[in-house]
Design a protein around this motif. Sequence first.
Motif, PDB file in Angstrom:
ATOM      1  N   LEU A  60      -2.358   5.869 -13.612  1.00 57.54           N
ATOM      2  CA  LEU A  60      -3.142   4.641 -13.505  1.00 57.54           C
ATOM      3  C   LEU A  60      -2.220   3.429 -13.384  1.00 57.54           C
ATOM      4  O   LEU A  60      -2.443   2.553 -12.546  1.00 57.54           O
ATOM      5  N   PHE A  61      -1.169   3.389 -14.201  1.00 58.30           N
ATOM      6  CA  PHE A  61      -0.219   2.280 -14.114  1.00 58.30           C
ATOM      7  C   PHE A  61       0.520   2.270 -12.779  1.00 58.30           C
ATOM      8  O   PHE A  61       0.772   1.210 -12.211  1.00 58.30           O
ATOM      9  N   VAL A  62       0.848   3.426 -12.289  1.00 59.32           N
ATOM     10  CA  VAL A  62       1.528   3.516 -10.990  1.00 59.32           C
ATOM     11  C   VAL A  62       0.613   3.006  -9.883  1.00 59.32           C
ATOM     12  O   VAL A  62       1.036   2.256  -9.006  1.00 59.32           O
ATOM     13  N   TRP A  63      -0.654   3.375  -9.939  1.00 59.99           N
ATOM     14  CA  TRP A  63      -1.615   2.928  -8.928  1.00 59.99           C
ATOM     15  C   TRP A  63      -1.787   1.409  -8.992  1.00 59.99           C
ATOM     16  O   TRP A  63      -1.824   0.730  -7.960  1.00 59.99           O
ATOM     17  N   LEU A  64      -1.902   0.857 -10.202  1.00 58.21           N
ATOM     18  CA  LEU A  64      -2.040  -0.590 -10.349  1.00 58.21           C
ATOM     19  C   LEU A  64      -0.790  -1.319  -9.849  1.00 58.21           C
ATOM     20  O   LEU A  64      -0.891  -2.375  -9.226  1.00 58.21           O
ATOM     21  N   ARG A  74       3.266  -8.287  -1.221  1.00 58.32           N
ATOM     22  CA  ARG A  74       3.862  -8.158   0.109  1.00 58.32           C
ATOM     23  C   ARG A  74       3.005  -8.858   1.147  1.00 58.32           C
ATOM     24  O   ARG A  74       3.509  -9.511   2.057  1.00 58.32           O
ATOM     25  N   ARG A  75       1.686  -8.735   1.032  1.00 54.82           N
ATOM     26  CA  ARG A  75       0.769  -9.387   1.961  1.00 54.82           C
ATOM     27  C   ARG A  75       0.922 -10.901   1.885  1.00 54.82           C
ATOM     28  O   ARG A  75       0.986 -11.575   2.923  1.00 54.82           O
ATOM     29  N   LYS A  76       0.996 -11.460   0.691  1.00 56.60           N
ATOM     30  CA  LYS A  76       1.185 -12.905   0.542  1.00 56.60           C
ATOM     31  C   LYS A  76       2.511 -13.340   1.144  1.00 56.60           C
ATOM     32  O   LYS A  76       2.597 -14.384   1.788  1.00 56.60           O
ATOM     33  N   ALA A 132      -0.852  -1.423  -6.036  1.00 54.49           N
ATOM     34  CA  ALA A 132      -1.805  -2.417  -5.551  1.00 54.49           C
ATOM     35  C   ALA A 132      -1.232  -3.822  -5.696  1.00 54.49           C
ATOM     36  O   ALA A 132      -1.376  -4.661  -4.802  1.00 54.49           O
ATOM     37  N   LYS A 133      -0.549  -4.085  -6.806  1.00 54.93           N
ATOM     38  CA  LYS A 133       0.048  -5.403  -7.019  1.00 54.93           C
ATOM     39  C   LYS A 133       1.159  -5.653  -6.005  1.00 54.93           C
ATOM     40  O   LYS A 133       1.261  -6.740  -5.441  1.00 54.93           O
ATOM     41  N   ARG A 134       1.993  -4.643  -5.756  1.00 53.70           N
ATOM     42  CA  ARG A 134       3.062  -4.802  -4.781  1.00 53.70           C
ATOM     43  C   ARG A 134       2.503  -5.030  -3.384  1.00 53.70           C
ATOM     44  O   ARG A 134       3.041  -5.807  -2.604  1.00 53.70           O
ATOM     45  N   PHE A 135       1.398  -4.351  -3.047  1.00 49.04           N
ATOM     46  CA  PHE A 135       0.786  -4.529  -1.734  1.00 49.04           C
ATOM     47  C   PHE A 135       0.287  -5.955  -1.568  1.00 49.04           C
ATOM     48  O   PHE A 135       0.528  -6.590  -0.536  1.00 49.04           O
TER      49      PHE A 135
END
Length: 151
Positions: free
Chosen positions: A18-22, A31-33, A25-28
């Motif tokens: 769960l922490f890895v998935w979160l 990166r988008r910003k 998502a945060k890194r994505f």
Amino acid sequence: MLDLIIKALPIFLAIVPLFVWLDKAKRFTHRRKFYLERLTVVTEYIENYCGKDKEKIEKDCAAQALVCSEKVSYLEVDYVIKEYPQRFFIMIKKLVTARHMVDTTLDDGKIALTAKSSKQSYKKKRWVLVGCYFSSMIIIESNNLLVFFNE
């Protein structure tokens, strides 16, 4: 002690994905910003500075702010925008790396990148290296013979 670790291990193994998935998502989103900010900066540079008659120092400062390096001038940035728009940041990174080997010239309003070395100078350097290699082999062998005769 080992008993407590064995009891806690299944809970830990259930929570870690769960922490890895979160984190992904945060890194994505981060990166988008980052890429959206890059897009706005490049658009602003092209609209306000690329090919315009502004002061050279102003254009240089805008180009350096765009690529985050003081090693690049507006001439290089304008050249890369015109020649490699799809790989702009990759080519700027390569240009900054090879900055000591490349000169920028302005001929009739066209920007040209020229190398300080030629193919002939690289051939000469290669022959010098080959000569150094063979001379070092001769020196090592003569050293071995002198040590052998000295004993």
